[in-house]
Write a protein that holds these residues in place. Sequence first.
Motif, short mmCIF file in Angstrom:
data_model
loop_
_atom_site.label_atom_id
_atom_site.label_comp_id
_atom_site.label_asym_id
_atom_site.label_seq_id
_atom_site.Cartn_x
_atom_site.Cartn_y
_atom_site.Cartn_z
N ARG A 1 0.24 2.07 -10.00
CA ARG A 1 -0.35 2.33 -8.69
C ARG A 1 -1.56 1.43 -8.46
O ARG A 1 -1.73 0.85 -7.37
CB ARG A 1 -0.76 3.81 -8.59
CG ARG A 1 -1.22 4.24 -7.22
CD ARG A 1 -1.40 5.75 -7.20
NE ARG A 1 -1.74 6.24 -5.88
CZ ARG A 1 -1.86 7.52 -5.56
NH1 ARG A 1 -1.64 8.44 -6.49
NH2 ARG A 1 -2.19 7.88 -4.34
N ALA B 1 -1.91 -1.61 -5.70
CA ALA B 1 -3.04 -1.53 -4.76
C ALA B 1 -3.84 -2.83 -4.78
O ALA B 1 -4.27 -3.31 -3.73
CB ALA B 1 -3.93 -0.34 -5.12
N TRP C 1 11.57 3.03 -6.17
CA TRP C 1 10.44 2.16 -6.51
C TRP C 1 10.89 0.82 -7.07
O TRP C 1 10.32 -0.22 -6.74
CB TRP C 1 9.54 2.88 -7.52
CG TRP C 1 8.21 2.22 -7.70
CD1 TRP C 1 7.18 2.17 -6.81
CD2 TRP C 1 7.77 1.51 -8.86
NE1 TRP C 1 6.13 1.47 -7.33
CE2 TRP C 1 6.45 1.06 -8.59
CE3 TRP C 1 8.35 1.22 -10.09
CZ2 TRP C 1 5.71 0.34 -9.52
CZ3 TRP C 1 7.62 0.49 -11.01
CH2 TRP C 1 6.31 0.05 -10.73
N SER D 1 0.84 -1.21 0.00
CA SER D 1 0.00 0.00 0.00
C SER D 1 0.87 1.25 0.00
O SER D 1 0.59 2.21 -0.73
CB SER D 1 -0.92 0.00 1.23
OG SER D 1 -1.79 -1.09 1.22
N SER D 2 1.91 1.22 0.82
CA SER D 2 2.82 2.37 0.88
C SER D 2 3.58 2.54 -0.42
O SER D 2 3.71 3.66 -0.94
CB SER D 2 3.79 2.19 2.05
OG SER D 2 4.72 3.25 2.11
N ASP D 3 4.08 1.43 -0.98
CA ASP D 3 4.84 1.50 -2.23
C ASP D 3 3.99 2.02 -3.38
O ASP D 3 4.50 2.69 -4.29
CB ASP D 3 5.39 0.12 -2.58
CG ASP D 3 6.47 -0.33 -1.62
OD1 ASP D 3 7.00 0.51 -0.88
OD2 ASP D 3 6.79 -1.54 -1.62
N ARG E 1 2.00 4.37 -3.55
CA ARG E 1 1.96 5.83 -3.62
C ARG E 1 3.09 6.40 -4.46
O ARG E 1 2.99 7.51 -4.98
CB ARG E 1 2.03 6.43 -2.22
CG ARG E 1 0.84 6.12 -1.33
CD ARG E 1 1.03 6.72 0.04
NE ARG E 1 2.21 6.18 0.71
CZ ARG E 1 2.82 6.76 1.73
NH1 ARG E 1 2.40 7.94 2.17
NH2 ARG E 1 3.88 6.20 2.29
N PHE E 2 4.17 5.66 -4.60
CA PHE E 2 5.35 6.15 -5.32
C PHE E 2 5.47 5.56 -6.72
O PHE E 2 6.50 5.68 -7.37
CB PHE E 2 6.61 5.83 -4.50
CG PHE E 2 6.56 6.39 -3.12
CD1 PHE E 2 6.71 7.75 -2.90
CD2 PHE E 2 6.33 5.57 -2.03
CE1 PHE E 2 6.65 8.28 -1.62
CE2 PHE E 2 6.26 6.08 -0.74
CZ PHE E 2 6.42 7.44 -0.53
N SER E 3 4.39 4.93 -7.18
CA SER E 3 4.40 4.32 -8.51
C SER E 3 4.58 5.38 -9.59
O SER E 3 4.01 6.48 -9.49
CB SER E 3 3.10 3.56 -8.75
OG SER E 3 2.93 2.54 -7.78
#
Length: 227
Positions: free
Chosen positions: A49, A53, A100, A37-39, A41-43
């Motif tokens: 993204r 998700a 990423w 989930s955190s990763d 955001r930086f897609s």
Amino acid sequence: MSEQPGSVVGRPLAERYETALYGLMCYRELTAFERLSSDARFSPTLGDREALARLAVAEFGHYEAVRERLLARGADPEAAMEPFVAAIDALHERTRPGDWHESLMKAYVIDAVSGDFYRAIARALDEETRLLVSAVQSMEEQTGWIRGRLRAALADDPRLASRLALWGRRLLGEALTQARLIGDEHDFWGNLLPHGSGEEHREVISQLFAKLVQNHSRRMGALGLTA
């Protein structure tokens, strides 16, 4: 000690191993959900993204499945997870990705090695447990998407290859170290060969880790990288 059909460990001991394994898996799935989930955001793209998700949602579904199994056994999920919190959190702290692509490689390596380890631990337990572990640790969708995304990135920028290969080796080392520590601390090795001698246990453990490394090498080869 009575033996459970299809298992090499007696039922009371098997139940202890199962509860510990479920607690380990439950916390790992929860942290995998948080990490993906955190990763996400930086897609670099909205498509990436969305894909991450979706993978995160799948991991949370796995967490819920294992949690429900613990509840069905009359176990407290939080108490079952607690013995593994420090080790798993420490692993993630030591392997913070720098970007990423490194976060994708971390998911590709750590999650796959963990899945291999859990399936190995479960192989002497009952069929119900083996089926749940197999279902929760089925990585094809996640691994397939991440592998494809990493291969595309490597094709676009071949300079990534050396950095990601080195990162992959570090991740493997950390994953193997954690597996060994958890196996020792929670006596998962006794589940693999409960009536074996010390030498036989060492041989079984050696074979297990050799298989983990072999599987990792195969997955890295699928990326065109050297393990």
